[in-house]
Design a protein around this motif. Structure first.
Motif, PDB file in Angstrom:
ATOM      1  N   ARG A  14     -73.651  32.248  40.649  1.00  5.62           N
ATOM      2  CA  ARG A  14     -74.167  30.921  41.028  1.00  5.62           C
ATOM      3  C   ARG A  14     -73.730  29.836  40.037  1.00  5.62           C
ATOM      4  O   ARG A  14     -74.115  28.681  40.188  1.00  5.62           O
ATOM      5  N   GLY A  15     -72.954  30.209  39.039  1.00  2.99           N
ATOM      6  CA  GLY A  15     -72.436  29.209  38.115  1.00  2.99           C
ATOM      7  C   GLY A  15     -73.456  28.659  37.158  1.00  2.99           C
ATOM      8  O   GLY A  15     -73.332  27.516  36.696  1.00  2.99           O
ATOM      9  N   GLU A  16     -74.459  29.459  36.797  1.00  2.00           N
ATOM     10  CA  GLU A  16     -75.479  28.982  35.864  1.00  2.00           C
ATOM     11  C   GLU A  16     -74.998  29.054  34.414  1.00  2.00           C
ATOM     12  O   GLU A  16     -75.639  28.508  33.526  1.00  2.00           O
ATOM     13  N   MET A  17     -73.911  29.749  34.194  1.00  2.00           N
ATOM     14  CA  MET A  17     -73.319  29.861  32.861  1.00  2.00           C
ATOM     15  C   MET A  17     -72.066  28.984  32.808  1.00  2.00           C
ATOM     16  O   MET A  17     -71.245  29.006  33.709  1.00  2.00           O
ATOM     17  N   THR A  18     -71.915  28.213  31.762  1.00  2.00           N
ATOM     18  CA  THR A  18     -70.771  27.312  31.610  1.00  2.00           C
ATOM     19  C   THR A  18     -69.550  28.067  31.091  1.00  2.00           C
ATOM     20  O   THR A  18     -69.668  28.912  30.202  1.00  2.00           O
ATOM     21  N   ILE A  19     -68.387  27.752  31.638  1.00  2.00           N
ATOM     22  CA  ILE A  19     -67.118  28.301  31.139  1.00  2.00           C
ATOM     23  C   ILE A  19     -66.413  27.217  30.324  1.00  2.00           C
ATOM     24  O   ILE A  19     -66.164  26.110  30.799  1.00  2.00           O
ATOM     25  N   ALA A  43     -61.530  20.656  34.567  1.00  2.00           N
ATOM     26  CA  ALA A  43     -60.671  20.936  35.706  1.00  2.00           C
ATOM     27  C   ALA A  43     -61.569  21.161  36.912  1.00  2.00           C
ATOM     28  O   ALA A  43     -62.450  22.017  36.891  1.00  2.00           O
ATOM     29  N   GLY A  44     -61.372  20.364  37.954  1.00  2.00           N
ATOM     30  CA  GLY A  44     -62.263  20.471  39.105  1.00  2.00           C
ATOM     31  C   GLY A  44     -61.779  19.651  40.278  1.00  2.00           C
ATOM     32  O   GLY A  44     -60.584  19.636  40.598  1.00  2.00           O
ATOM     33  N   ALA A  45     -62.706  18.966  40.907  1.00  2.00           N
ATOM     34  CA  ALA A  45     -62.397  18.217  42.122  1.00  2.00           C
ATOM     35  C   ALA A  45     -61.458  17.057  41.825  1.00  2.00           C
ATOM     36  O   ALA A  45     -61.495  16.448  40.751  1.00  2.00           O
ATOM     37  N   GLU A  46     -60.596  16.748  42.777  1.00  2.00           N
ATOM     38  CA  GLU A  46     -59.667  15.629  42.634  1.00  2.00           C
ATOM     39  C   GLU A  46     -60.418  14.313  42.733  1.00  2.00           C
ATOM     40  O   GLU A  46     -61.238  14.104  43.631  1.00  2.00           O
ATOM     41  N   ARG A  47     -60.136  13.416  41.802  1.00  2.00           N
ATOM     42  CA  ARG A  47     -60.755  12.097  41.788  1.00  2.00           C
ATOM     43  C   ARG A  47     -59.708  11.062  41.412  1.00  2.00           C
ATOM     44  O   ARG A  47     -58.726  11.366  40.730  1.00  2.00           O
ATOM     45  N   TYR A  48     -59.950   9.863  41.828  1.00  2.00           N
ATOM     46  CA  TYR A  48     -59.009   8.779  41.568  1.00  2.00           C
ATOM     47  C   TYR A  48     -59.157   8.305  40.131  1.00  2.00           C
ATOM     48  O   TYR A  48     -60.262   8.036  39.647  1.00  2.00           O
ATOM     49  N   ASN A  49     -58.012   8.218  39.424  1.00  2.00           N
ATOM     50  CA  ASN A  49     -57.993   7.745  38.047  1.00  2.00           C
ATOM     51  C   ASN A  49     -57.457   6.322  38.034  1.00  2.00           C
ATOM     52  O   ASN A  49     -56.309   6.068  38.406  1.00  2.00           O
ATOM     53  N   GLU A  50     -58.287   5.381  37.625  1.00  2.00           N
ATOM     54  CA  GLU A  50     -57.889   3.976  37.637  1.00  2.00           C
ATOM     55  C   GLU A  50     -56.750   3.702  36.655  1.00  2.00           C
ATOM     56  O   GLU A  50     -55.947   2.795  36.879  1.00  2.00           O
ATOM     57  N   ASP A  51     -56.692   4.464  35.554  1.00  2.00           N
ATOM     58  CA  ASP A  51     -55.641   4.238  34.564  1.00  2.00           C
ATOM     59  C   ASP A  51     -54.269   4.610  35.117  1.00  2.00           C
ATOM     60  O   ASP A  51     -53.294   3.884  34.939  1.00  2.00           O
ATOM     61  N   THR A  52     -54.187   5.782  35.757  1.00  2.00           N
ATOM     62  CA  THR A  52     -52.897   6.248  36.253  1.00  2.00           C
ATOM     63  C   THR A  52     -52.647   5.871  37.709  1.00  2.00           C
ATOM     64  O   THR A  52     -51.548   6.073  38.218  1.00  2.00           O
ATOM     65  N   GLU A  69     -67.732  23.318  42.675  1.00  2.00           N
ATOM     66  CA  GLU A  69     -69.146  22.988  42.836  1.00  2.00           C
ATOM     67  C   GLU A  69     -70.021  23.908  41.986  1.00  2.00           C
ATOM     68  O   GLU A  69     -71.015  23.480  41.404  1.00  2.00           O
ATOM     69  N   ARG A  70     -69.625  25.177  41.897  1.00  2.00           N
ATOM     70  CA  ARG A  70     -70.403  26.131  41.106  1.00  2.00           C
ATOM     71  C   ARG A  70     -69.698  26.558  39.821  1.00  2.00           C
ATOM     72  O   ARG A  70     -70.354  26.838  38.820  1.00  2.00           O
ATOM     73  N   HIS A  71     -68.384  26.634  39.864  1.00  2.00           N
ATOM     74  CA  HIS A  71     -67.652  27.237  38.752  1.00  2.00           C
ATOM     75  C   HIS A  71     -66.641  26.261  38.163  1.00  2.00           C
ATOM     76  O   HIS A  71     -65.425  26.459  38.253  1.00  2.00           O
ATOM     77  N   ARG A  72     -67.146  25.220  37.571  1.00  2.00           N
ATOM     78  CA  ARG A  72     -66.281  24.271  36.878  1.00  2.00           C
ATOM     79  C   ARG A  72     -65.688  24.933  35.636  1.00  2.00           C
ATOM     80  O   ARG A  72     -66.291  25.832  35.047  1.00  2.00           O
ATOM     81  N   VAL A  73     -64.534  24.464  35.234  1.00  2.00           N
ATOM     82  CA  VAL A  73     -63.877  24.996  34.038  1.00  2.00           C
ATOM     83  C   VAL A  73     -63.613  23.848  33.076  1.00  2.00           C
ATOM     84  O   VAL A  73     -62.891  22.900  33.400  1.00  2.00           O
TER      85      VAL A  73
END
Length: 499
Positions: free
Chosen positions: A235-240, A455-464, A262-266
């Motif tokens: 369930r991703g309760e532990m952080t990697i 490292a995870g979901a794609e998001r818009y970066n205003e800088d680049t 959503e559960r397993h961010r790195v």
């Protein structure tokens, strides 16, 4: 013009010493003339054979600029101590571990739009690393992972964190909270699967798992972790939180991590940004004043220009160039064969972080090279004879001339000071409170840049101005000689003051 000689150390650096001996022999051969190696660049893995190669080349007084090896003692050899000819541009394991442990213990905030995210604070942690058995000669081979894991847990304790006590009795190191694994074919030690099960199964699992293993094991680890039968991991309760070596896996598998984010961010700590910081050259990647005054038009290349160039090379290498018709622009089409080679159609990409380190290391040498002196004024007749191999340059054609230029290059490299794509680059004095018996800890820069990336979901970066799946949560260390990053969770570093 700079001539490059490529040395192949073989799989697992099996032929590193032999390659180093060949480089030294060429450097000592007067008949090689301008083909005599005057500097070395690379040496990018923290393995015993790499350290032996560094020592061999150091014995010939050839300056070495290291790229991605981070083991504190990679250039340490008995009885001489740390090589004074080895100049690492990466942060050391201790530098990475200290800052990562501080983030793990106290957290690192990050705001994306209207949402507050980032790395939370943790009270307990465990660190895992691959600890293969020594090769046939009985000499320890791997230097990176176990040392990084132990340094991380050591600093985590110093920051009042608690090592996870469930590690007792399975692949333990002398440092509390460290679990070491082996492959099934390597011996009787616990496997990666057994270690992950041990961490995930108990009623009170650790809050954070620090992965100090190699990139080639990370996919298996990630699969075991997210498919675990136990809730804490499934369930991703532990952080990697990963070390720098996982950069290559994350470059290749961004889509996999995004689909499980959503559960397993790195979170991980790459040696350099995987993309531009969005800061223009005059603020972030300008060379020192001397380089600019000397007319080096490449000094201060914009970060964005570098990344655009790398992306272009990757696109070209993964496609087939289409010859343009008259009036058309050259294009690159996707190569269906290359695509089919990868599982699921995913193409493997190089590690952008490692590309940055190689680029900055080469810049250390190119910006330090002494002038050729009178060679620029040779007659056209000598140039013609040289072109057909009938006249050799006097520049490096004698031991006296070679040693003079090599020693001058060493002096210039030792005094390096510029801001590269990976941050502020300089070299330490080699003296400190920790290190060998004489206090020598090599030429590591104590305030080298370290960054925490999600490292995870794609998001818009205003800088680049484009979507990205890797997001810098916080940077700590020196961006410039007198300008440390100002993150709230940054371990203080010493500023570098000019004379």
């Amino acid at each position: 013009m700079i001539k490059l000689l490529l040395g192949n150390a073989g799989e697992g650096w099996a032929h590193a010493e032999t390659t180093a001996e060949e480089i030294v022999a060429r450097a000592r051969n007067e008949r090689s003339g301008m083909d005599r190696p005057i500097a070395a660049v690379g040496f990018g893995q923290s393995l015993v054979p790499n350290g032996a190669a560094i020592q061999k080349i150091s014995e010939a007084f050839i300056p070495i600029v290291g790229t991605t090896a981070t083991y504190d003692d990679v250039a340490l050899s008995e009885p001489w101590g740390h090589s004074g000819f080895y100049f690492p541009i990466a942060p050391s394991n201790s530098r990475i571990a200290e800052q990562a442990a501080y983030w793990a213990r106290h957290g690192a905030s990050w705001k994306d739009g209207d949402s507050e995210e980032g790395l939370p604070a943790h009270a307990t942690a465990v660190a895992i690393a691959h600890d293969p058995p020594p090769p046939g000669d009985g000499e320890e081979h791997e230097q990176y992972g176990p040392h990084l894991a132990e340094r991380f847990m050591d600093f985590f304790e110093r920051f009042d964190g608690e090592p996870w006590r469930g590690s007792e009795g399975l692949g333990e190191s002398e440092q509390a909270g460290v679990l070491l694994y082996q492959e099934e074919s390597e011996g009787d030690g616990p496997t990666l699967r057994e270690v992950v099960k041990k961490v995930c199964a108990p009623e009170e699992p650790p809050e954070l798992l620090y992965y100090a293993g190699r990139a080639q094991d990370f996919k298996a680890f990630y699969e075991e972790f997210r498919k675990s039968a136990w809730e804490a991991c499934h369930r991703g309760e532990m952080t990697i939180l990963g070390g720098d070596d996982v950069s290559k896996f994350i470059s290749d598998e961004e889509a996999l991590i995004e689909s499980n984010s959503e559960r397993h961010r790195v979170f991980y700590t790459p040696l350099a940004p995987s993309d531009s910081w969005g800061v223009q050259a005059e603020e972030s990647s300008g060379a020192d004043d001397e380089s600019v005054e000397n007319g080096d038009e490449n000094a201060g290349t914009d970060d964005e220009e570098f990344y655009d160039g790398v992306r272009g090379l990757v696109t070209e290498s993964q496609g087939v160039k289409k010859e343009p018709e008259e009036g058309e622009e050259e294009t690159t089409e996707e190569d269906p064969k290359a695509s089919a080679k990868e599982e699921g159609g995913n193409k493997k990409a190089p590690s952008y972080a490692h590309a940055v380190m190689g680029y900055d290391a080469l810049n250390v040498v190119t910006w330090s090279l002494p002038s050729v002196g009178s060679e620029g004024n040779v007659s056209w007749a000598r140039e013609l004879l040289r072109g057909v191999g009938m006249d050799r340059s006097a520049f490096l054609n004698s031991d006296e001339g070679y040693e003079k230029e090599r020693n001058e290059l060493y002096r210039k490299i030792r005094g390096t000071e510029f801001t590269g794509v990976s941050g502020y680059i300089a070299f330490g004095s080699g003296q400190g409170d920790e290190g060998d018996e004489e206090g020598n800890r090599g030429n590591w820069l104590g305030g080298r840049m370290v960054q925490l990336v999600l490292a995870g979901a794609e998001r818009y970066n205003e800088d680049t101005e484009r979507g990205q799946r890797q997001h810098v949560i916080q940077r700590c260390g020196l961006r410039n000689a007198d300008k440390p990053e100002e993150g709230e969770q940054c371990v203080p570093v010493e500023l570098q003051r000019g004379d």
